[in-house]
Design an enzyme around this catalytic site. Structure first.
Site, PDB file in Angstrom:
ATOM      1  N   CYS A 111      -8.697   2.123   4.584  1.00  0.00           N
ATOM      2  CA  CYS A 111      -8.111   1.519   3.386  1.00  0.00           C
ATOM      3  C   CYS A 111      -8.529   0.061   3.204  1.00  0.00           C
ATOM      4  O   CYS A 111      -8.307  -0.525   2.150  1.00  0.00           O
ATOM      5  CB  CYS A 111      -6.600   1.641   3.435  1.00  0.00           C
ATOM      6  SG  CYS A 111      -6.095   3.348   3.643  1.00  0.00           S
ATOM      7  N   HIS A 243      -3.592  -2.900  -1.809  1.00  0.00           N
ATOM      8  CA  HIS A 243      -3.883  -1.487  -1.559  1.00  0.00           C
ATOM      9  C   HIS A 243      -2.680  -0.635  -1.976  1.00  0.00           C
ATOM     10  O   HIS A 243      -1.544  -0.884  -1.569  1.00  0.00           O
ATOM     11  CB  HIS A 243      -4.216  -1.294  -0.078  1.00  0.00           C
ATOM     12  CG  HIS A 243      -4.265   0.122   0.350  1.00  0.00           C
ATOM     13  ND1 HIS A 243      -4.978   1.074  -0.339  1.00  0.00           N
ATOM     14  CD2 HIS A 243      -3.681   0.771   1.392  1.00  0.00           C
ATOM     15  CE1 HIS A 243      -4.826   2.238   0.253  1.00  0.00           C
ATOM     16  NE2 HIS A 243      -4.042   2.084   1.307  1.00  0.00           N
ATOM     17  N   ASN A 273      -2.328   7.298  -2.850  1.00  0.00           N
ATOM     18  CA  ASN A 273      -3.120   6.400  -2.002  1.00  0.00           C
ATOM     19  C   ASN A 273      -4.542   6.957  -1.886  1.00  0.00           C
ATOM     20  O   ASN A 273      -4.744   7.998  -1.272  1.00  0.00           O
ATOM     21  CB  ASN A 273      -2.435   6.320  -0.631  1.00  0.00           C
ATOM     22  CG  ASN A 273      -3.216   5.513   0.391  1.00  0.00           C
ATOM     23  OD1 ASN A 273      -4.368   5.166   0.177  1.00  0.00           O
ATOM     24  ND2 ASN A 273      -2.571   5.232   1.518  1.00  0.00           N
TER      25      ASN A 273
HETATM   26  O1  UT7 Z   1      -3.269   3.486   3.672  1.00  0.00           O
HETATM   27  C1  UT7 Z   1      -2.259   3.211   4.606  1.00  0.00           C
HETATM   28  C2  UT7 Z   1      -1.671   4.503   4.884  1.00  0.00           C
HETATM   29  N1  UT7 Z   1      -0.349   4.753   5.129  1.00  0.00           N
HETATM   30  C3  UT7 Z   1       0.750   4.149   4.645  1.00  0.00           C
HETATM   31  O2  UT7 Z   1       0.759   3.182   3.967  1.00  0.00           O
HETATM   32  C4  UT7 Z   1       2.019   4.850   5.006  1.00  0.00           C
HETATM   33  C5  UT7 Z   1       3.157   3.892   5.266  1.00  0.00           C
HETATM   34  N2  UT7 Z   1       4.379   4.611   5.438  1.00  0.00           N
HETATM   35  C6  UT7 Z   1       5.078   5.147   4.409  1.00  0.00           C
HETATM   36  O3  UT7 Z   1       4.678   5.031   3.250  1.00  0.00           O
HETATM   37  C7  UT7 Z   1       6.382   5.808   4.721  1.00  0.00           C
HETATM   38  O4  UT7 Z   1       6.674   5.639   6.094  1.00  0.00           O
HETATM   39  C8  UT7 Z   1       6.414   7.330   4.374  1.00  0.00           C
HETATM   40  C9  UT7 Z   1       6.437   7.490   2.858  1.00  0.00           C
HETATM   41  C10 UT7 Z   1       5.249   8.054   4.977  1.00  0.00           C
HETATM   42  C11 UT7 Z   1       7.705   7.920   4.900  1.00  0.00           C
HETATM   43  O5  UT7 Z   1       8.826   7.254   4.342  1.00  0.00           O
HETATM   44  P1  UT7 Z   1       9.983   6.714   5.279  1.00  0.00           P
HETATM   45  O6  UT7 Z   1      10.994   6.124   4.395  1.00  0.00           O
HETATM   46  O7  UT7 Z   1       9.359   5.823   6.324  1.00  0.00           O
HETATM   47  O8  UT7 Z   1      10.543   8.049   5.899  1.00  0.00           O
HETATM   48  P2  UT7 Z   1      10.701   8.427   7.432  1.00  0.00           P
HETATM   49  O9  UT7 Z   1       9.396   8.792   8.025  1.00  0.00           O
HETATM   50  O10 UT7 Z   1      11.512   7.365   8.105  1.00  0.00           O
HETATM   51  O11 UT7 Z   1      11.577   9.738   7.310  1.00  0.00           O
HETATM   52  C12 UT7 Z   1      12.920   9.712   6.772  1.00  0.00           C
HETATM   53  C13 UT7 Z   1      13.390  11.146   6.624  1.00  0.00           C
HETATM   54  C14 UT7 Z   1      13.126  12.001   7.856  1.00  0.00           C
HETATM   55  O12 UT7 Z   1      14.209  12.880   8.004  1.00  0.00           O
HETATM   56  P3  UT7 Z   1      15.382  12.581   9.034  1.00  0.00           P
HETATM   57  O13 UT7 Z   1      14.725  12.446  10.374  1.00  0.00           O
HETATM   58  O14 UT7 Z   1      16.004  11.308   8.569  1.00  0.00           O
HETATM   59  O15 UT7 Z   1      16.258  13.774   8.889  1.00  0.00           O
HETATM   60  C15 UT7 Z   1      11.887  12.771   7.528  1.00  0.00           C
HETATM   61  O16 UT7 Z   1      11.792  13.994   8.209  1.00  0.00           O
HETATM   62  O17 UT7 Z   1      12.665  11.784   5.560  1.00  0.00           O
HETATM   63  C16 UT7 Z   1      12.064  12.994   6.047  1.00  0.00           C
HETATM   64  N3  UT7 Z   1      10.810  13.186   5.345  1.00  0.00           N
HETATM   65  C17 UT7 Z   1      10.721  13.831   4.151  1.00  0.00           C
HETATM   66  N4  UT7 Z   1      11.655  14.416   3.387  1.00  0.00           N
HETATM   67  C18 UT7 Z   1      11.246  14.970   2.229  1.00  0.00           C
HETATM   68  C19 UT7 Z   1       9.563  12.756   5.686  1.00  0.00           C
HETATM   69  N5  UT7 Z   1       8.665  13.096   4.751  1.00  0.00           N
HETATM   70  C20 UT7 Z   1       9.366  13.766   3.787  1.00  0.00           C
HETATM   71  C21 UT7 Z   1       9.004  14.383   2.576  1.00  0.00           C
HETATM   72  N6  UT7 Z   1       9.964  14.955   1.830  1.00  0.00           N
HETATM   73  N7  UT7 Z   1       7.725  14.377   2.112  1.00  0.00           N
END
Ligand code: UT7
Length: 319
Positions: A111, A243, A273
């Site tokens: 990225c 980004h 992204n």
């Molecule tokens: O180019 C650079 C590349 N990457 C990035 O920039 C990614 C940076 N990170 C992010 O954008 C975020 O961390 C994500 C969007 C990937 C995830 O969001 P988050 O608010 O950090 O969620 P989390 O991983 O802390 O998960 C919270 C909850 C979890 O459930 P529990 O454990 O609280 O029950 C996950 O299992 O959300 C759940 N979850 C989902 N639920 C519905 C994770 N992905 C999903 C989903 N739909 N797609």
């Protein structure tokens, strides 16, 4: 001498995949994706390829700049998803556009790829080696995505953006890039050809929370660093092109800097992204819709796999 952006272009695939469609593939919802990322849809390749999208973006950028393909001396292509391993994607684009006088190579900085290409082009121009350089970010991340993993498949999209840089007189801005290879596992992809064992699918793997925390800390830091290095004040920046990974990351960066969120344009709601393509696609869209104007000072900031992060400044000198 310094490199001035004198033309931009972009290309995205025809096929639109919205959050509803994804919610039929994995356990997620439109509401969750919008709330946590800001993304509503993304474009996914069907017959397009990384090279075909890059070619279209490059042709548009050259036409915008009024520069012929034969005048291009260097093509830098930032990509992690080239059509083939050899030849490099930059050479394939060279062939397509007829840039017969150009030297070509690819940059793998995920990225941060476009920003790395921008800094590399500036260094070649400052050294007096090349005067006219085409830089491209193009990705077909859908090829590297595990469509059963809701933690990643909701984020990524395909597309390409390009810019032409020409040597000219004027203030030279220094770009700043950093890498921390010790944190590489936070976002990795072994590739189908090299997958290490049965448990390794070869697709992208990501610790979303770690990447999120890394981004909201490091991006404001490097923005401050680049402003200081160039004796430039935060208020002197007209637009921050960050980004396009997650709306919450961009909002947090603006807040930590104490900058107006209105200066942080976004298009991630449309394209998700697109890795190295996200910055040049946004740049080209803002040029096309007349948002960026002559005399504007623009700050570009990227972060991603490596882990790598960085920022650079561009003075907009074209009408
Ligand atoms: O180019 C650079 C590349 N990457 C990035 O920039 C990614 C940076 N990170 C992010 O954008 C975020 O961390 C994500 C969007 C990937 C995830 O969001 P988050 O608010 O950090 O969620 P989390 O991983 O802390 O998960 C919270 C909850 C979890 O459930 P529990 O454990 O609280 O029950 C996950 O299992 O959300 C759940 N979850 C989902 N639920 C519905 C994770 N992905 C999903 C989903 N739909 N797609």
């Amino acid at each position: 001498m310094t490199g001035r952006i004198c033309g931009t272009g972009f290309c995205v695939p025809k096929r639109v995949v919205d959050n509803e469609e994804l919610s039929r593939m994995v356990e997620t919802s439109d509401e969750w994706i919008r709330e946590r990322t800001g993304i509503a849809k993304r474009r996914i390749i069907t017959e397009e390829t990384t090279v075909s999208m890059a070619t279209e973006a490059a042709k548009q950028a050259l036409a915008d700049a009024g520069i012929s393909a034969e005048q291009v001396e260097l093509i830098l292509m930032a990509t992690i998803s080239s059509n083939v391993i050899l030849p490099c994607a930059a050479c394939e684009v060279q062939k397509e556009i007829g840039a017969v006088n150009a030297v070509c190579f690819d940059i793998n900085a995920a990225c941060c790829g476009f920003l790395t290409a921008y800094q590399t082009a500036q260094a070649y121009i400052a050294a007096g080696i090349y005067q006219t350089i085409l830089i491209i970010g193009s990705e077909s991340l859908s090829k590297l995505t595990d469509w059963t993993d809701r933690g990643t498949c909701i984020l990524f999209g395909d597309g390409a953006g390009a810019a032409v840089l020409n040597a000219g007189e004027g203030e030279r801005f220094q770009s700043i890039l950093h890498s921390d290879g010790s944190r590489g596992e936070a976002l990795s992809c072994s590739g189908k050809h090299w997958k290490s064992g049965e448990e390794d699918t070869g697709f992208m793997k990501m610790d979303g929370r770690e990447v999120f925390q890394f981004a909201v800390k490091r991006v404001p830091e490097v923005i401050r660093e680049v402003l200081e290095a160039n004796h430039c004040k935060l208020e002197e920046i007209d637009y921050f092109i960050v980004h396009q990974a997650n709306r919450r990351i961009i909002e947090s960066v603006a807040k930590r800097l104490g900058a107006d969120i209105g200066k942080f344009p976004m298009n991630l709601q449309e394209y998700g992204n697109t890795s190295s393509a996200s910055i040049p696609i946004l740049l080209a869209e803002l040029r096309k819709n007349g948002t960026i104007k002559k005399g504007n000072r623009i700050l570009l900031a990227g972060f991603g796999a490596g882990l790598s992060w960085g920022a650079g400044i561009a003075e907009w000198t074209i009408e």
